[in-house]
Design an enzyme around this catalytic site. Structure first.
Site, PDB file in Angstrom:
ATOM      1  N   ARG A   1       9.776 118.611 -15.619  1.00 20.75           N
ATOM      2  CA  ARG A   1       8.544 118.516 -14.603  1.00 20.75           C
ATOM      3  C   ARG A   1       8.577 117.185 -14.425  1.00 20.75           C
ATOM      4  O   ARG A   1       8.576 116.113 -15.229  1.00 20.75           O
ATOM      5  CB  ARG A   1       7.263 118.888 -14.952  1.00 20.75           C
ATOM      6  CG  ARG A   1       7.287 120.556 -15.489  1.00 20.75           C
ATOM      7  CD  ARG A   1       5.944 121.088 -15.597  1.00 20.75           C
ATOM      8  NE  ARG A   1       5.146 120.891 -14.231  1.00 20.75           N
ATOM      9  CZ  ARG A   1       5.297 121.782 -13.364  1.00 20.75           C
ATOM     10  NH1 ARG A   1       6.047 123.064 -13.434  1.00 20.75           N
ATOM     11  NH2 ARG A   1       4.735 121.699 -12.397  1.00 20.75           N
ATOM     12  N   SER A   2       8.630 116.906 -12.824  1.00 21.31           N
ATOM     13  CA  SER A   2       8.871 115.257 -12.296  1.00 21.31           C
ATOM     14  C   SER A   2       7.533 114.508 -12.985  1.00 21.31           C
ATOM     15  O   SER A   2       7.591 113.439 -13.320  1.00 21.31           O
ATOM     16  CB  SER A   2       8.724 115.368 -11.225  1.00 21.31           C
ATOM     17  OG  SER A   2       7.494 115.915 -10.392  1.00 21.31           O
TER      18      SER A   2
ATOM     19  N   VAL B   1      13.154 127.202 -26.877  1.00 24.45           N
ATOM     20  CA  VAL B   1      13.116 126.163 -27.386  1.00 24.45           C
ATOM     21  C   VAL B   1      13.227 124.921 -26.457  1.00 24.45           C
ATOM     22  O   VAL B   1      14.125 124.854 -25.573  1.00 24.45           O
ATOM     23  CB  VAL B   1      14.406 126.064 -28.545  1.00 24.45           C
ATOM     24  CG1 VAL B   1      14.348 124.765 -29.235  1.00 24.45           C
ATOM     25  CG2 VAL B   1      14.201 127.316 -29.607  1.00 24.45           C
ATOM     26  N   LEU B   2      12.341 124.032 -26.845  1.00 20.44           N
ATOM     27  CA  LEU B   2      12.400 122.801 -26.039  1.00 20.44           C
ATOM     28  C   LEU B   2      12.943 121.505 -26.890  1.00 20.44           C
ATOM     29  O   LEU B   2      12.297 121.447 -27.885  1.00 20.44           O
ATOM     30  CB  LEU B   2      10.943 122.717 -25.498  1.00 20.44           C
ATOM     31  CG  LEU B   2      10.257 123.761 -24.507  1.00 20.44           C
ATOM     32  CD1 LEU B   2       9.065 123.362 -24.165  1.00 20.44           C
ATOM     33  CD2 LEU B   2      11.146 123.873 -23.215  1.00 20.44           C
ATOM     34  N   GLU B   3      13.664 120.914 -26.316  1.00 20.12           N
ATOM     35  CA  GLU B   3      14.218 119.724 -27.148  1.00 20.12           C
ATOM     36  C   GLU B   3      13.602 118.474 -26.329  1.00 20.12           C
ATOM     37  O   GLU B   3      14.308 117.947 -25.422  1.00 20.12           O
ATOM     38  CB  GLU B   3      15.672 119.483 -27.112  1.00 20.12           C
ATOM     39  CG  GLU B   3      16.345 120.953 -27.847  1.00 20.12           C
ATOM     40  CD  GLU B   3      17.627 121.134 -27.354  1.00 20.12           C
ATOM     41  OE1 GLU B   3      17.933 120.822 -26.189  1.00 20.12           O
ATOM     42  OE2 GLU B   3      18.299 121.762 -28.212  1.00 20.12           O
TER      43      GLU B   3
END
Length: 105
Positions: free
Chosen positions: A48-49, A74-76
């Site tokens: 997201r900006s 999964v978010l890195e």
């Protein structure tokens, strides 16, 4: 998930209340949403900006969500800023763009 005209909003999940990421630090988290895709649809996760302006990136390796996926993503998360950043459980963390797979190239 919140469906927009061009994407689906994804939210931070699986952390009790939130997560603090130190300056130049890294964390692993998951989306709140379980993503289930049919065999002819793939997805792309985009940051997201608003978070990028704070130095937060949520995709360090593959942005691709494979067809047939059926799990949380999964978010890195990397904090490139010089300040600690606090992310709250349930906040918009990423967006997913869906792509239809065709036989033609």
């Amino acid at each position: 998930a919140q469906v927009e005209a061009t994407h689906v909003n994804l939210h931070l999940g699986g952390v009790d209340g939130g997560i603090s990421i130190p300056a130049k630090g890294f964390a692993i988290a998951h989306t709140k949403e379980k993503i289930t895709l049919p065999s002819n649809i793939c997805g792309l996760i985009e940051g997201r900006s608003k978070l990028a302006q704070q130095g937060i990136s949520v995709e360090q390796s593959s942005k691709l969500i494979e067809p047939g996926s059926n799990s949380t993503m999964v978010l890195e998360i990397f904090n490139a800023s010089d300040q600690e950043v606090r992310l709250l459980e349930g906040q918009k963390i990423a967006k997913m763009v869906l792509l239809k797979i065709t036989d033609e190239i």
